[in-house]
Scaffold this motif. Structure first.
Motif, short mmCIF file in Angstrom:
data_model
loop_
_atom_site.label_atom_id
_atom_site.label_comp_id
_atom_site.label_asym_id
_atom_site.label_seq_id
_atom_site.Cartn_x
_atom_site.Cartn_y
_atom_site.Cartn_z
N ASN A 97 3.90 30.39 29.71
CA ASN A 97 5.22 30.30 29.07
C ASN A 97 5.02 30.91 27.82
OD1 ASN A 97 7.21 29.57 27.63
ND2 ASN A 97 7.07 27.31 28.03
N LEU A 98 5.44 32.35 27.92
CA LEU A 98 5.11 33.23 27.04
C LEU A 98 6.36 33.18 25.88
CD1 LEU A 98 3.90 36.30 28.80
CD2 LEU A 98 2.61 34.63 27.63
N PRO A 99 6.04 32.98 24.58
CA PRO A 99 7.27 33.15 23.75
C PRO A 99 7.80 34.53 23.56
CG PRO A 99 5.16 33.10 22.53
CD PRO A 99 4.99 33.06 23.93
N PRO A 100 9.21 34.61 23.21
CA PRO A 100 9.98 35.75 23.19
C PRO A 100 9.42 36.68 21.76
CG PRO A 100 11.47 34.21 22.67
CD PRO A 100 10.17 33.43 23.13
N GLY A 101 9.55 37.83 22.04
CA GLY A 101 9.41 38.81 20.69
C GLY A 101 10.36 38.57 19.67
N SER A 102 10.63 39.39 18.66
CA SER A 102 11.42 39.06 17.55
C SER A 102 12.76 39.59 17.96
CB SER A 102 10.85 39.83 16.13
OG SER A 102 10.86 41.36 16.64
N VAL A 103 13.01 40.45 18.82
CA VAL A 103 14.28 40.81 19.26
C VAL A 103 14.36 40.92 20.69
CG1 VAL A 103 15.98 42.68 19.37
CG2 VAL A 103 14.73 42.54 17.22
N THR A 104 14.88 39.73 21.33
CA THR A 104 14.92 39.75 22.68
C THR A 104 16.24 39.62 23.50
OG1 THR A 104 12.90 38.10 22.68
CG2 THR A 104 14.26 37.85 24.59
N THR A 105 16.23 40.47 24.59
CA THR A 105 17.68 40.80 25.00
C THR A 105 17.65 39.68 26.46
OG1 THR A 105 17.85 43.01 24.23
CG2 THR A 105 19.09 42.11 26.49
N LEU A 106 16.68 39.80 27.29
CA LEU A 106 16.56 38.82 28.47
C LEU A 106 15.39 38.05 28.43
CD1 LEU A 106 17.44 41.80 30.87
CD2 LEU A 106 19.05 39.94 29.93
N SER A 107 15.77 36.78 28.88
CA SER A 107 14.81 35.83 29.17
C SER A 107 14.81 35.36 30.79
CB SER A 107 14.63 34.59 28.27
OG SER A 107 14.68 34.88 26.99
N TYR A 108 13.39 34.95 31.21
CA TYR A 108 13.24 34.83 32.48
C TYR A 108 12.69 33.40 32.82
CZ TYR A 108 14.57 39.35 33.24
OH TYR A 108 15.07 40.81 33.19
N ARG A 109 13.15 32.83 33.75
CA ARG A 109 12.17 31.42 34.05
C ARG A 109 12.02 31.68 35.81
NH1 ARG A 109 11.04 26.31 32.70
NH2 ARG A 109 12.09 26.68 30.53
N VAL A 110 10.86 31.52 36.36
CA VAL A 110 10.79 31.96 37.69
C VAL A 110 10.01 30.79 38.15
CG1 VAL A 110 9.79 33.37 39.33
CG2 VAL A 110 10.59 34.40 37.20
N ARG A 111 10.43 30.18 39.17
CA ARG A 111 10.02 28.97 39.97
C ARG A 111 9.69 29.36 41.26
NH1 ARG A 111 14.07 24.76 40.89
NH2 ARG A 111 13.99 25.57 42.81
N SER A 112 8.49 29.12 41.70
CA SER A 112 7.77 29.45 42.98
C SER A 112 7.20 27.97 43.51
CB SER A 112 6.79 30.43 42.89
OG SER A 112 5.67 29.96 42.24
N GLU A 113 6.71 28.00 44.73
CA GLU A 113 6.05 26.75 45.17
C GLU A 113 4.95 26.14 44.41
OE1 GLU A 113 3.51 25.45 49.26
OE2 GLU A 113 4.94 27.29 49.28
N LYS A 114 4.30 26.97 43.47
CA LYS A 114 3.14 26.47 42.75
C LYS A 114 3.55 26.07 41.33
CE LYS A 114 0.10 26.90 46.14
NZ LYS A 114 -1.29 27.24 46.55
N GLY A 115 4.62 26.30 40.80
CA GLY A 115 4.86 26.14 39.41
C GLY A 115 5.98 27.04 38.95
N THR A 116 6.04 27.05 37.78
CA THR A 116 7.22 27.99 37.06
C THR A 116 6.23 28.72 35.80
OG1 THR A 116 8.65 26.20 37.38
CG2 THR A 116 9.13 27.90 35.77
N VAL A 117 6.79 29.95 35.61
CA VAL A 117 6.32 31.02 34.55
C VAL A 117 7.91 31.31 33.77
CG1 VAL A 117 4.39 31.83 35.58
CG2 VAL A 117 6.71 32.92 35.77
N VAL A 118 7.75 31.40 32.28
CA VAL A 118 8.52 31.65 31.55
C VAL A 118 8.21 32.69 30.59
CG1 VAL A 118 9.98 30.88 29.79
CG2 VAL A 118 9.40 29.41 31.36
N PHE A 119 9.13 33.63 30.47
CA PHE A 119 8.84 35.00 29.82
C PHE A 119 10.18 35.68 29.19
CE2 PHE A 119 9.05 36.38 34.15
CZ PHE A 119 9.41 37.63 34.12
N SER A 120 10.15 36.65 28.21
CA SER A 120 11.25 37.42 27.91
C SER A 120 10.85 38.88 28.04
CB SER A 120 11.57 37.05 26.42
OG SER A 120 12.10 35.79 26.56
#
Length: 149
Positions: A97-120
């Protein structure tokens, strides 16, 4: 009257179900949000070579896109045959779960069979797979689903 034809039919039905007679599996589900028009997206990538956007109808994707999606799934869910422990476990099992940088345009949450990742798009120290996931998401939304972004 013999029960042999009925038993044979049940055996065939059970074999077909065990051999993939059910619905195709999802490779992963991407939820994208952001501060620009058209950023909001729910993208379901299916192992049969299809994708759906925002709960809509299924669309075909190219062979190259399916290969990339399957490779990204392996990176998310891990590879039991890999020698590297981190590659065996996969990114989703690490619950990145990565925090966004100072100026973020797009954020993503990706879920697969083994879990979820989050990034911008501006998250620091992203694995290369996250950049590839963002690109594939954009390509599938535009090419397969006909969305502007």
């Amino acid at each position: 009257m013999t029960k042999l034809p009925l038993l044979a039919a049940l055996a065939i039905a059970a074999t077909l179900t065990a051999c993939g007679g059910g619905p195709p599996a999802d490779l992963f589900l991407v939820t994208r949000s952001g501060s620009i028009p058209g950023a909001k997206l729910t993208l379901r990538v299916i192992d049969d070579g299809g994708v759906s956007c925002n709960g809509g109808t299924r669309h075909d994707i190219t062979s190259e896109q399916l290969i990339e999606a399957r490779e990204l799934r392996r990176e998310l869910d891990g590879d039991d045959h890999a020698k590297d422990k981190a590659k065996q476990e996969g990114l989703a099992a690490q619950r990145i779960n990565l925090p966004p940088g100072s100026v973020t345009t797009l954020s993503y949450r990706v879920r697969s069979e083994k879990g979820t990742v989050v990034f911008s798009d501006t998250s620091a120290r992203q694995p290369q797979a996250f950049y590839r996931m963002a690109k594939l998401t954009r390509d599938l939304a535009r090419q397969a689903c006909g969305l502007p972004r």
